[in-house]
Structures are given as C-alpha cells and as structure tokens.
Design an enzyme around this catalytic site. Structure first.
Site, PDB file in Angstrom:
ATOM      1  N   GLY A 151      10.342   4.956  12.875  1.00 51.17           N
ATOM      2  CA  GLY A 151      10.226   4.741  11.052  1.00 51.17           C
ATOM      3  C   GLY A 151       8.762   5.572  11.290  1.00 51.17           C
ATOM      4  NE  ARG A 157      20.156   3.185  11.467  1.00 53.04           N
ATOM      5  CZ  ARG A 157      20.414   3.961  10.540  1.00 53.04           C
ATOM      6  NH1 ARG A 157      21.829   3.545   9.403  1.00 53.04           N
ATOM      7  NH2 ARG A 157      19.686   4.330  10.105  1.00 53.04           N
ATOM      8  CB  VAL A 172      19.259  -4.746  12.948  1.00 48.58           C
ATOM      9  CG1 VAL A 172      18.136  -3.900  13.548  1.00 48.58           C
ATOM     10  CG2 VAL A 172      19.968  -3.791  11.253  1.00 48.58           C
ATOM     11  CE  LYS A 204       4.497  -3.202  -0.968  1.00 49.90           C
ATOM     12  NZ  LYS A 204       4.091  -2.854  -2.317  1.00 49.90           N
ATOM     13  CG  ASP A 242      -0.310  -8.269  -0.025  1.00 51.86           C
ATOM     14  OD1 ASP A 242      -0.950  -7.251  -0.276  1.00 51.86           O
ATOM     15  OD2 ASP A 242       0.140  -8.520  -0.838  1.00 51.86           O
ATOM     16  CG  HIS A 243      -1.363  -2.767   3.103  1.00 52.66           C
ATOM     17  ND1 HIS A 243      -0.187  -2.728   2.421  1.00 52.66           N
ATOM     18  CD2 HIS A 243      -1.966  -1.936   2.144  1.00 52.66           C
ATOM     19  CE1 HIS A 243      -0.342  -1.310   1.272  1.00 52.66           C
ATOM     20  NE2 HIS A 243      -1.573  -1.256   0.974  1.00 52.66           N
ATOM     21  CG  ASP A 298       5.403  -0.527  -5.693  1.00 56.03           C
ATOM     22  OD1 ASP A 298       6.170  -0.473  -4.655  1.00 56.03           O
ATOM     23  OD2 ASP A 298       4.708   0.523  -5.607  1.00 56.03           O
ATOM     24  CG  HIS A 338      -0.609  -4.496  -2.944  1.00 56.87           C
ATOM     25  ND1 HIS A 338      -0.561  -4.920  -2.178  1.00 56.87           N
ATOM     26  CD2 HIS A 338       0.330  -3.712  -3.246  1.00 56.87           C
ATOM     27  CE1 HIS A 338       0.483  -4.530  -1.088  1.00 56.87           C
ATOM     28  NE2 HIS A 338       0.703  -3.663  -1.826  1.00 56.87           N
ATOM     29  CE  LYS A 371       3.854   4.675  -7.559  1.00 58.53           C
ATOM     30  NZ  LYS A 371       3.141   4.954  -5.776  1.00 58.53           N
ATOM     31  CE  LYS A 431      -6.378   6.468  -2.059  1.00 56.88           C
ATOM     32  NZ  LYS A 431      -4.760   5.439  -1.964  1.00 56.88           N
TER      33      LYS A 431
END
Ligand code: NAP
Length: 500
Positions: free
Chosen positions: A16, A47, A87, A149, A178-179, A236, A241, A341, A346
């Site tokens: 992924g 898979r 899985v 998450k 939680d990065h 989100d 965060h 967004k 940013k």
C-alpha cells in the site's frame, strides 16, 4: 541510543501507499543508524501476488533517494520477504506463522514481533483475532501492534474496535499512530513548557488570553474524495491531531517525562474538555465547504465537483471552533482551533496570545490596546518558535514598535531530523508509548466530536462555503470577533479574504 534491536516486522498492507511512502524509508533510516541491523526481518503481506524478488525491487525503489550505495540497499532489502495473503482467509495465517518461525531462526530473533496494520481499520478486528487464533502472537519476546488512524468512526465504533483488539493485546502492547505526535515541534511543546520557567509560570488563565491552533492545507481532497466525503474535517483532523495538540498544551506538568505520567496528564486534560450541548455546538463551532477559487492564479474546482464526491455533499472541508477546558488552570481561556483544505497556505502553527498590559503608557488613550505578546510554535512546514514583543522605536519620540524574536530550524537541521514515522517506529521498538494515543484519549476525543457531529448530521441545510485559496469562511473570523479576538495567523488579510 543505537543498541541493535532484534525484531520481526509483519506489515499488513505491505503493497500500500503508506508502506511505500513512509514505512520502508523509515525502516531504512533506522537501519542506517544501526537500530535495526542484522537481526531483523520484514514480512510484507497483501493480496497481490508478488515474489520476494519483486518485493525487494519495490523496497529499493522506495528508498532510492536515501541510499548510500547499491550494495547497502540490496543488503537492506534482503531482509524483506513477501507473502500473498487475504486477511479474511485463516489458512494464510498458518503459512504466515511458518514463515515467521523460519525467519526468526534465520535472523536469531528472540520472539520479538511487531505487527504493523497499514490497512483499512475495517480489517483490524479480523487480523488481531486471527493472529491470536493461529498462534502468531509469540510466547517469548515482545508482541506489539501498531495501528493506523482512523480509530473508529465515532465513539461506538471505536469502542467495538477497541474491544476486539483488547481481546488479544493489552493496552500496553497497542500503539495507536497519530503521526502528528511524531513531529519534532509537537514533541517540543513539552520542552518549551517544562524547560522554561518564564513560560511555564505564565502558562495559565492569569496571563494567557487565548490559544489558537491552525492546521491548514493548501491542497483539496485530490484522489481521496471517496474516503474524505464519508469522514470530513472534524473526524479527519479534529478528533485526532488537533485534540492531541490541545492535550499537550493543556495538560498539567507530569511528575516525570515517562510515557505513563504524560499519558495520565493528557487523559485528564481531555476529560476536562467540555462536551457541548446542541446550543453550545451552534454557538462555538462552524463548518464550511470549499467553493471555486484560485491560488497563485490557478483556478480551482469546488468540493462538490471533486472525484468520488457526491454532488450534493454536505461534508465539511473546514472547521473552526472554540474549545473550553474546565480546569482551574484554563477556566475562561478559549482554545480556538481551525483546519481546512484548499486554504491559502499549507502550515501548522500554535499561537499563544498573552493578556495585554493593564494600561497603555505609550498612548494618550491609556485604554488603547498594545499588540499582545504572542508565542508561536511553528510545526510545519517551518519548524521553530517566535515571540512577539513590543519595544521602543528608535528616535526622539517615545513610540513603540512590535517585532518577533524568532528561531527557525535551519534547512540542514530539518533535513537531518528524523521523520515522524521513523521516530514512532523507533519508540515502539523501545516500548515507549509517549507519542501514541491511549484508548482513554481516543474515547474522550470521540465523545467531544460526536456531540458536534450529531448536531451537524441533523442539519440538512447547505453549509457556508469559502473560496478555494482563502483562509476559510467569514463565520470563522466572526467566531473570534464576538469574543473580541482575531486569528493571529493571517497569511492573507481579512480584506483579501473577503474579496476572494
Ligand atoms: P492503500 O494504499 O489502499 O493500501 C491498502 C493495503 O491493504 C494494500 O497493501 C492492499 O493490498 C491491502 N489490502 C486491502 N485489502 C486486503 C485484504 N483483504 N487482504 C490483504 N490485504 C489487503 O492504503 P494506505 O494509504 O496505505 O493506508 C493504509 C492505512 O493507513 C489506512 O488505515 C489509512 O487510513 C492509514 N493512513 C495512511 C496514510 C497515507 O499517507 N497513505 C496516512 C495516514 C494514515 P492489495 O490490494 O495487494 O491486497
């Protein structure tokens, strides 16, 4: 620091996006630092029917910007093994177990297993149950589970998920990512507070007027419209965060900087966040959706025309709100948060706005407000800290001017600082849960968010909109204005914002 760890990683979702963009480069960085070296192996599973050789080619491709030599990259990749696996199919866990035991013997790994679930949370319950039933949780060494998450969709689904996982793993074996908590400057919040008496002694409602947290994204939903349309900005960004940052700012000083002490204080802070009544939600939270607009003269689409987004979608792409924390320390201090967004810039920053001096001695009107002292913590993309102060303007008149004492990390420091995922995997290898989210934190955060969601879900009227490339709707400015405040971080002036 650089003691070699012996460990078997099993990465579910090994083909992924997250694994390729974040996990493999982070493992390589840990390898370069000698934290994983000879006694480690990685099983990637998904898979797709890949061979070990193909998997290793992919691994090398994902680290191509970091490698020092081809031999080194090949040696690193030789520790990676691929197993095609659905899985939902219990048979595959049997072959996974055989491979795990073979690799543990080959690399002299003493039963230490780190299971990384880098795939949709819909599968977490099944995977943990199968890991247990098919004997993949080892009897020796450590068994740790890292999960991504989102942790649930609301309190109820999160609780069900938690109960499924807890049937197999204890809370101290579960590392919920939680990065944001892996980011250097988020971790710096505790240092700024607890290593500076000047700051910590003023860290309360006697000196602080309000606190502002902005997580602003310039991009739209891009290819993630399908996921995002079911989630929205509140789930989100705010549930995880933003509330994590709030808890680090609001917590009491821990007795020690241990994971248990810090988590206990964060949990107490989150429990003190006031869960709003429906009337309070309407008063204190606003949502909006991006409309057409422009940034750097590029014309931008509206949210409802994005790929995989419903044409009549009522999903919010922007949230601003006022959070109240009912403790002695914070009574009366609003924590304003905003995230969205397609905003003009940013960036993530925290602005701590201090109360004004009681009288202005530098003006004929003693009530005229001087600019406030503002402590800013820049989290990304700039990392650093600044303090806005008032000083005397050079000249014969006694006039004031305002400037920033600023420290920013250099480009070199930024380039050499560990990536969030590298830091978090390192912490997990050391069993240090400080920068991961405890279930009690998740539960409190969902209770707060669910109260807002419930009100919004019942309201089927159109959302306010904001032009792409602006800093959000007028309602966001009005939220602070009614308390006599304004957003301190304003990449574009309110006038420009209005014009957009
Ligand atoms: P992704 O690119 O869609 O990857 C999903 C992975 O799951 C793939 O490896 C897929 O491989 C595998 N998979 C799907 N169904 C499977 C099944 N039945 N059996 C076995 N494997 C299966 O998703 P992602 O972006 O990497 O995200 C993974 C998780 O991380 C999600 O929870 C996401 O919310 C979270 N996350 C991602 C990011 C990011 O930057 N990407 C950031 C933060 C959080 P096959 O198709 O080959 O089976």
């Amino acid at each position: 620091m650089t003691t070699e760890q012996n460990v078997l990683f099993t990465i579910f979702g090994g083909t992924g996006d997250l694994a390729k963009r974040k996990l493999y480069p982070s493992l390589y960085r840990l390898y370069k630092k000698g934290i994983i070296k000879e006694q480690f192996a990685v099983i990637g599973t998904a898979r797709r029917e890949w061979t070990d050789d193909h998997y290793r080619e992919i691994i090398i491709e994902t680290i191509k910007d970091l490698i020092v030599s081809e031999e080194d990259a090949i040696e690193f990749a030789s520790h990676f093994y691929y197993q095609s696996h659905n899985v939902n199919d219990s048979e595959h866990y049997v072959s996974l177990k055989v491979l795990a035991e073979k690799l543990e013997a080959r690399y002299h790994i003493k039963g230490n297993r780190l299971h990384y679930l880098a795939m949709s949370p819909d599968f977490f319950g099944t995977i943990t149950q199968q890991l247990n039933e098919q004997g993949l949780v080892s009897d020796t060494g450590f068994n740790r589970l890292i999960i991504e998450k989102p942790f649930g969709h609301d309190y109820e689904t999160a609780n069900i998920l938690n109960e499924q996982i807890r049937e197999v793993f204890d809370e101290n074996q579960i590392f919920r990512i939680d990065h944001y908590l892996g980011k250097e400057m988020v971790q710096n919040i505790s240092t700024v507070r607890f290593a500076n008496n000047m700051i910590e002694s003023m860290w309360n409602n006697r000196y602080i007027d309000n606190i502002q947290i902005t997580l602003s994204e310039a991009l739209g939903v891009e290819e993630r419209g399908g996921y995002y349309d079911k989630s929205g900005a509140l789930r989100d960004m705010v549930q995880n965060h933003i509330l994590q940052v709030v808890s680090l700012l609001a917590m009491e000083p821990p007795a020690k900087l241990s994971d248990i002490d810090i988590r206990n204080e964060k949990i107490k802070a989150l429990r003190a966040v006031r869960v709003f009544t429906p009337e309070e939600v309407k008063e204190n939270f606003v949502r909006a959706q991006y409309d057409v607009g422009s940034n750097d003269d590029i014309l931008l689409n509206k949210y409802q025309n994005e790929l995989n987004v419903a044409e009549d979608s009522l999903t919010e792409t922007f949230v601003a709100g006022k959070i109240l924390i009912d403790t002695f320390r914070w009574k009366g201090v609003p924590f304003y948060i905003r995230t969205g967004k397609r905003l003009s810039e940013k960036g993530t920053q925290i602005n701590i706005v201090f109360k004004n001096v009681p009288l202005n001695l530098f003006s004929e009107d003693a009530e005229e407000k001087l600019p406030s002292n503002v402590l800013t913590i820049f989290i990304q993309p700039t990392e650093g800290i600044s303090l806005q102060i008032n000083t005397k303007k050079t000249g014969i008149d006694l006039e004031t001017e305002t400037f920033d004492l600023m420290h920013q990390h250099s480009a070199e420091t930024l380039a050499n600082s560990p990536e969030a995922y590298e830091k978090l995997i390192f912490d997990c290898l050391n069993g240090d849960a400080t920068n991961f989210t405890h279930w009690d934190e998740v539960a409190s955060s969902w209770r707060f968010v669910d109260a807002i969601r419930k009100v919004w879900d019942q309201d089927k009227t159109n959302l306010p909109s904001y032009p792409s490339g602006s800093m959000g709707p007028a309602e966001s400015d009005a939220l602070l204005a009614k308390d006599g405040f304004y957003w301190y971080w304003n990449p574009i002036s309110p006038d420009e914002n209005e014009k957009k």
